[in-house]
Design a protein around this motif. Structure first.
Motif, PDB file in Angstrom:
ATOM      1  N   LEU A   1       0.868  -1.174  -0.048  1.00 46.11           N
ATOM      2  CA  LEU A   1       0.016   0.001  -0.005  1.00 46.11           C
ATOM      3  C   LEU A   1       0.869   1.104  -0.076  1.00 46.11           C
ATOM      4  O   LEU A   1       2.049   1.145   0.705  1.00 46.11           O
ATOM      5  CB  LEU A   1      -0.887  -0.003   1.114  1.00 46.11           C
ATOM      6  CG  LEU A   1      -1.799  -1.366   1.360  1.00 46.11           C
ATOM      7  CD1 LEU A   1      -2.499  -1.197   2.721  1.00 46.11           C
ATOM      8  CD2 LEU A   1      -2.612  -1.602   0.127  1.00 46.11           C
TER       9      LEU A   1
ATOM     10  N   GLU B   1      -2.269   5.544   2.100  1.00 52.37           N
ATOM     11  CA  GLU B   1      -3.242   4.397   2.484  1.00 52.37           C
ATOM     12  C   GLU B   1      -2.712   3.680   3.721  1.00 52.37           C
ATOM     13  O   GLU B   1      -3.554   3.279   4.769  1.00 52.37           O
ATOM     14  CB  GLU B   1      -3.423   3.159   1.218  1.00 52.37           C
ATOM     15  CG  GLU B   1      -4.547   2.504   1.505  1.00 52.37           C
ATOM     16  CD  GLU B   1      -5.138   1.672   0.192  1.00 52.37           C
ATOM     17  OE1 GLU B   1      -6.137   1.196   0.280  1.00 52.37           O
ATOM     18  OE2 GLU B   1      -4.105   1.593  -0.672  1.00 52.37           O
TER      19      GLU B   1
ATOM     20  N   GLU C   1      -4.241   5.330   6.633  1.00 50.20           N
ATOM     21  CA  GLU C   1      -5.582   5.122   6.881  1.00 50.20           C
ATOM     22  C   GLU C   1      -6.024   3.937   7.815  1.00 50.20           C
ATOM     23  O   GLU C   1      -6.981   3.634   8.163  1.00 50.20           O
ATOM     24  CB  GLU C   1      -6.273   4.808   5.592  1.00 50.20           C
ATOM     25  CG  GLU C   1      -6.464   6.389   4.764  1.00 50.20           C
ATOM     26  CD  GLU C   1      -6.977   6.266   3.454  1.00 50.20           C
ATOM     27  OE1 GLU C   1      -7.497   4.920   3.184  1.00 50.20           O
ATOM     28  OE2 GLU C   1      -7.100   7.182   2.752  1.00 50.20           O
TER      29      GLU C   1
END
Length: 267
Positions: free
Chosen positions: A192, A196, A199
């Motif tokens: 990722l 991301e 998150e």
């Protein structure tokens, strides 16, 4: 001394079919002498030697097209380059087959774990994977598939994940209204991008009841989850957070998906 051999004799000698020998002849890589009276094919000593080279290169899975160039056009330097090129192709195939083997091994392990651990309960520490939730509707699943529809999703490095809030779990223990998302082990975070990764969330550092449960997503109460709550009660423990489930396997015959489940509990 026999200076020529019939197509049948040569086929038997090299354990190939006569059709294969005719194919090589038609492709222009092997010559044959024909008897004008009976039409039979015969092969000389030189042609047998050429056939040995053809079979040698075919055993290395070189194409007939490449073998024709080797026989009719190439010097040893050119042949070396063809072999190096084929070596790279084989190395790529080995990598692909190794990856496939690892996928099969992991999938078989997950099915085995579902078979052996279904409905068994353990108290464990917090798992180290990280997760991100998307939503609760079918459209959110489609969003996940579209975004992660690549090898990383398929080979299980990015796992389909469910979250059932504590209140809903205590009110009616099932998966029907679970939030959906992804989870990923720490060693695979590189898959990722940095934004991301920011998150993602981690499970809190507390104890968890661990089990494996199967669901059709529509049951009013899940039998394994009911038993899990009873188990915690008998152990003098209370639910202290949501349920997190990571997809493990499916049985389409039974209409069930199986999940590893962690339920937060007090020490």
């Amino acid at each position: 001394m026999n200076e020529k051999w019939t197509i049948g004799e040569v086929a038997k000698l090299f354990d190939v079919s006569t059709d294969t020998l005719r194919y090589y002849e038609k492709s222009g890589i092997l010559s044959a002498q024909k008897n004008s009276e009976n039409g039979y094919r015969y092969y000389s000593y030189d042609e047998v030697v050429v056939l040995m080279d053809i079979l040698f290169f075919r055993n290395m899975e070189l194409s007939v097209k490449d073998i024709k160039k080797i026989i009719t056009e190439m010097d040893i330097g050119d042949i070396k380059n063809v072999l190096y090129q084929n070596q790279r192709i084989v190395e790529n195939r080995i990598q692909e087959l190794t990856k496939l083997k690892n996928m099969i091994t992991q999938a078989a392990y997950q099915y085995k774990l579902c078979e052996e651990r279904l409905g068994e309960f353990l108290i464990v520490s917090a798992p180290v994977f990280k997760f991100k939730l998307i939503g609760t509707q079918a459209e959110d699943l489609i969003t996940l598939i579209r975004k992660y529809k690549k090898e990383d999703w398929i080979d299980d490095r990015i796992r389909y994940t469910l979250l059932v809030p504590q209140a809903e779990l205590m009110g009616s223990p099932n998966f029907s209204s679970a939030q959906v998302g992804i989870s990923i082990d720490e060693e695979n975070l590189y898959l990722l991008d940095g934004a991301e990764q920011q998150e993602l969330s981690s499970l809190q550092g507390m104890n968890y009841l661990y089990t494996i449960a199967g669901t059709n997503y529509s049951e009013q109460e899940n039998d394994v989850l009911n038993k899990a709550l009873d188990y915690l009660k008998k152990q003098g423990r209370q639910v202290n957070g949501p349920l997190i489930g990571r997809y493990m396997a499916s049985s389409h015959k039974d209409g069930l998906d199986y999940y590893e489940v962690w339920i937060a509990t007090n020490p």
